[in-house]
Design a protein around this motif. Sequence first.
Motif, PDB file in Angstrom:
ATOM      1  N   ALA A   4      15.258  -5.698  -6.290  1.00 34.62           N
ATOM      2  CA  ALA A   4      14.316  -6.706  -6.779  1.00 34.62           C
ATOM      3  C   ALA A   4      12.876  -6.200  -6.717  1.00 34.62           C
ATOM      4  O   ALA A   4      12.121  -6.309  -7.692  1.00 34.62           O
ATOM      5  CB  ALA A   4      14.456  -7.989  -5.963  1.00 34.62           C
ATOM      6  N   LEU A   5      12.493  -5.646  -5.589  1.00 28.66           N
ATOM      7  CA  LEU A   5      11.116  -5.176  -5.431  1.00 28.66           C
ATOM      8  C   LEU A   5      10.804  -4.029  -6.382  1.00 28.66           C
ATOM      9  O   LEU A   5       9.680  -3.921  -6.897  1.00 28.66           O
ATOM     10  CB  LEU A   5      10.867  -4.769  -3.979  1.00 28.66           C
ATOM     11  N   LEU A   6      11.768  -3.164  -6.628  1.00 23.88           N
ATOM     12  CA  LEU A   6      11.565  -2.097  -7.612  1.00 23.88           C
ATOM     13  C   LEU A   6      11.340  -2.667  -9.005  1.00 23.88           C
ATOM     14  O   LEU A   6      10.650  -2.057  -9.834  1.00 23.88           O
ATOM     15  CB  LEU A   6      12.770  -1.160  -7.632  1.00 23.88           C
ATOM     16  N   CYS A   7      11.904  -3.844  -9.272  1.00 23.92           N
ATOM     17  CA  CYS A   7      11.758  -4.484 -10.578  1.00 23.92           C
ATOM     18  C   CYS A   7      10.566  -5.436 -10.639  1.00 23.92           C
ATOM     19  O   CYS A   7      10.396  -6.152 -11.632  1.00 23.92           O
ATOM     20  CB  CYS A   7      13.032  -5.246 -10.927  1.00 23.92           C
ATOM     21  N   GLY A   8       9.771  -5.479  -9.583  1.00 27.58           N
ATOM     22  CA  GLY A   8       8.619  -6.367  -9.584  1.00 27.58           C
ATOM     23  C   GLY A   8       8.962  -7.818  -9.329  1.00 27.58           C
ATOM     24  O   GLY A   8       8.266  -8.729  -9.797  1.00 27.58           O
ATOM     25  N   CYS A   9      10.043  -8.055  -8.581  1.00 26.78           N
ATOM     26  CA  CYS A   9      10.487  -9.417  -8.262  1.00 26.78           C
ATOM     27  C   CYS A   9      10.231  -9.692  -6.781  1.00 26.78           C
ATOM     28  O   CYS A   9      10.835  -9.046  -5.921  1.00 26.78           O
ATOM     29  CB  CYS A   9      11.972  -9.558  -8.574  1.00 26.78           C
ATOM     30  N   PRO A  10       9.348 -10.631  -6.441  1.00 23.83           N
ATOM     31  CA  PRO A  10       9.103 -10.952  -5.028  1.00 23.83           C
ATOM     32  C   PRO A  10      10.351 -11.477  -4.337  1.00 23.83           C
ATOM     33  O   PRO A  10      11.271 -11.976  -4.995  1.00 23.83           O
ATOM     34  CB  PRO A  10       8.014 -12.033  -5.099  1.00 23.83           C
ATOM     35  N   TYR A  18      14.599   2.203 -10.861  1.00 23.76           N
ATOM     36  CA  TYR A  18      13.334   2.914 -10.673  1.00 23.76           C
ATOM     37  C   TYR A  18      12.534   3.013 -11.971  1.00 23.76           C
ATOM     38  O   TYR A  18      11.356   3.361 -11.938  1.00 23.76           O
ATOM     39  CB  TYR A  18      13.596   4.315 -10.121  1.00 23.76           C
ATOM     40  N   GLN A  19      13.178   2.718 -13.088  1.00 25.53           N
ATOM     41  CA  GLN A  19      12.494   2.808 -14.373  1.00 25.53           C
ATOM     42  C   GLN A  19      11.676   1.534 -14.606  1.00 25.53           C
ATOM     43  O   GLN A  19      12.164   0.433 -14.371  1.00 25.53           O
ATOM     44  CB  GLN A  19      13.506   2.987 -15.505  1.00 25.53           C
ATOM     45  N   PRO A  20      10.419   1.666 -15.056  1.00 26.53           N
ATOM     46  CA  PRO A  20       9.583   0.475 -15.282  1.00 26.53           C
ATOM     47  C   PRO A  20      10.173  -0.421 -16.354  1.00 26.53           C
ATOM     48  O   PRO A  20      10.848   0.045 -17.270  1.00 26.53           O
ATOM     49  CB  PRO A  20       8.240   1.074 -15.715  1.00 26.53           C
ATOM     50  N   SER A  21       9.937  -1.708 -16.225  1.00 24.21           N
ATOM     51  CA  SER A  21      10.426  -2.672 -17.206  1.00 24.21           C
ATOM     52  C   SER A  21       9.398  -3.774 -17.387  1.00 24.21           C
ATOM     53  O   SER A  21       8.603  -4.055 -16.485  1.00 24.21           O
ATOM     54  CB  SER A  21      11.770  -3.261 -16.767  1.00 24.21           C
ATOM     55  N   GLU A  22       9.420  -4.401 -18.538  1.00 22.64           N
ATOM     56  CA  GLU A  22       8.457  -5.435 -18.863  1.00 22.64           C
ATOM     57  C   GLU A  22       9.097  -6.817 -18.746  1.00 22.64           C
ATOM     58  O   GLU A  22      10.215  -7.041 -19.201  1.00 22.64           O
ATOM     59  CB  GLU A  22       7.933  -5.241 -20.290  1.00 22.64           C
ATOM     60  N   ARG A  23       8.349  -7.729 -18.147  1.00 22.17           N
ATOM     61  CA  ARG A  23       8.795  -9.115 -18.071  1.00 22.17           C
ATOM     62  C   ARG A  23       8.792  -9.732 -19.466  1.00 22.17           C
ATOM     63  O   ARG A  23       7.859  -9.519 -20.246  1.00 22.17           O
ATOM     64  CB  ARG A  23       7.885  -9.901 -17.138  1.00 22.17           C
ATOM     65  N   LEU A  81      21.574  -6.991 -14.552  1.00 24.58           N
ATOM     66  CA  LEU A  81      20.983  -7.367 -13.278  1.00 24.58           C
ATOM     67  C   LEU A  81      19.507  -6.984 -13.226  1.00 24.58           C
ATOM     68  O   LEU A  81      18.670  -7.740 -12.707  1.00 24.58           O
ATOM     69  CB  LEU A  81      21.753  -6.703 -12.130  1.00 24.58           C
ATOM     70  N   LYS A  82      19.183  -5.819 -13.764  1.00 27.35           N
ATOM     71  CA  LYS A  82      17.773  -5.419 -13.812  1.00 27.35           C
ATOM     72  C   LYS A  82      16.963  -6.423 -14.622  1.00 27.35           C
ATOM     73  O   LYS A  82      15.841  -6.790 -14.236  1.00 27.35           O
ATOM     74  CB  LYS A  82      17.650  -4.021 -14.414  1.00 27.35           C
ATOM     75  N   ARG A  83      17.504  -6.877 -15.745  1.00 30.10           N
ATOM     76  CA  ARG A  83      16.808  -7.878 -16.556  1.00 30.10           C
ATOM     77  C   ARG A  83      16.608  -9.176 -15.774  1.00 30.10           C
ATOM     78  O   ARG A  83      15.534  -9.791 -15.824  1.00 30.10           O
ATOM     79  CB  ARG A  83      17.604  -8.151 -17.830  1.00 30.10           C
ATOM     80  N   LEU A  84      17.631  -9.571 -15.015  1.00 31.42           N
ATOM     81  CA  LEU A  84      17.522 -10.793 -14.214  1.00 31.42           C
ATOM     82  C   LEU A  84      16.448 -10.666 -13.144  1.00 31.42           C
ATOM     83  O   LEU A  84      15.662 -11.595 -12.924  1.00 31.42           O
ATOM     84  CB  LEU A  84      18.878 -11.122 -13.578  1.00 31.42           C
TER      85      LEU A  84
END
Length: 367
Positions: free
Chosen positions: A286-292, A180-185, A260-263
């Motif tokens: 995945a969706l929480l991490c901005g991954c389609p 749930y914590q925001p992360s940067e690509r 896994l969050k980084r991936l």
Amino acid sequence: MKLGFDAKRLYNNFTGLGSHSRTTIDILTDTYPDHEYWLYTPKVKLNEVTLPYLTKAGCKTVTPTGLVRGSAWRTYGLVEKMKQDGIEVFHGLSNEMPVGLFHSGIASVVTIHDVAFKTFPDMYHWHDRKIYNMKWQYACNHADRIVCISECTKKDVLEFYNVPERKVEVVYQPVNPIYYQPSERQAAISPYMLYVGSINPRKNLLGIVKAWEQMPKDIRVPLVVVGCGGSYKRKVQQYLVEQGLERWVEWKELVSNEELKRLYTNAQMLVCPSFYSGGYEPMVEALLCGCPVVTSHANRLPGKGNAYVMQADPNSTEDLLNNMTKLLTDSALRQQIIEQGRAYMMETFAPKKLAQQLMTVYEAVKI
């Protein structure tokens, strides 16, 4: 309240059921720190994932000390031990209940994740189907309340186990709070596609590979596979060798939530076109991490969640290929899914909300 949990998966499983058990304890202890959480397990496999639970605030881990050990203790010795410990409500987190809990004075809840051995019997050995069915039937018959992780699983439980609907609650499967914590690509990382989950025929990794290999070479990106497997994994690896594609695939087994969050955050997409799945944890993460996500018509998210993923026919290589290609080439669609999907997951799978729903179930059954 003294709450007891079947923690076998928490301490010994590092894919879906183990992750569900750990995250359930996490959200409950965070939201309701004044309760006691007793974790019963026949053994403890210690590593960086499980070690924190031995000293987690509010938790007490219990393992067998007498002559009865292993699965026999978990099935036949657990009730007497919980009575001695003063447990008020027991929650079987992974489809099973100990024998003798009914009429023991301890209220009971069981989580049913799926009944895939019923809906896809050809993917299971007949002996395993018999054992699973016996355990699921016993749990459904004797638990005071059944928690299903999706509407799909609830429908299957009602169909196959003939239990009254008033006994069944739907509480969505929580995911680790870290997602749930925001992360940067990380812009410098080379693009890749991602698969996360057990590697078995039901999850359709070979179908992904066959669609992926047909992708035009100018847009094809490597595939990272996170998960454990046996003969089916070897089958997929052999296919890659035969097609000369093995260097395009990276295999990982146990990874931390941080890794896994980084991936997820850096992947072009998560691909999970299962033939059947009662769970959806990797899609939510995945969706929480901005991954389609590219999934299948059979692998459904709760509520309106399917509006924020790409759904394909898991039997159609062409349909899978088209959906994966869209996400790689349509930047506007990709950005829309990223923004809307994360917002929906943040609301629908809010940890405090799910913890409150579980606690409502415990309070309802408490004797």
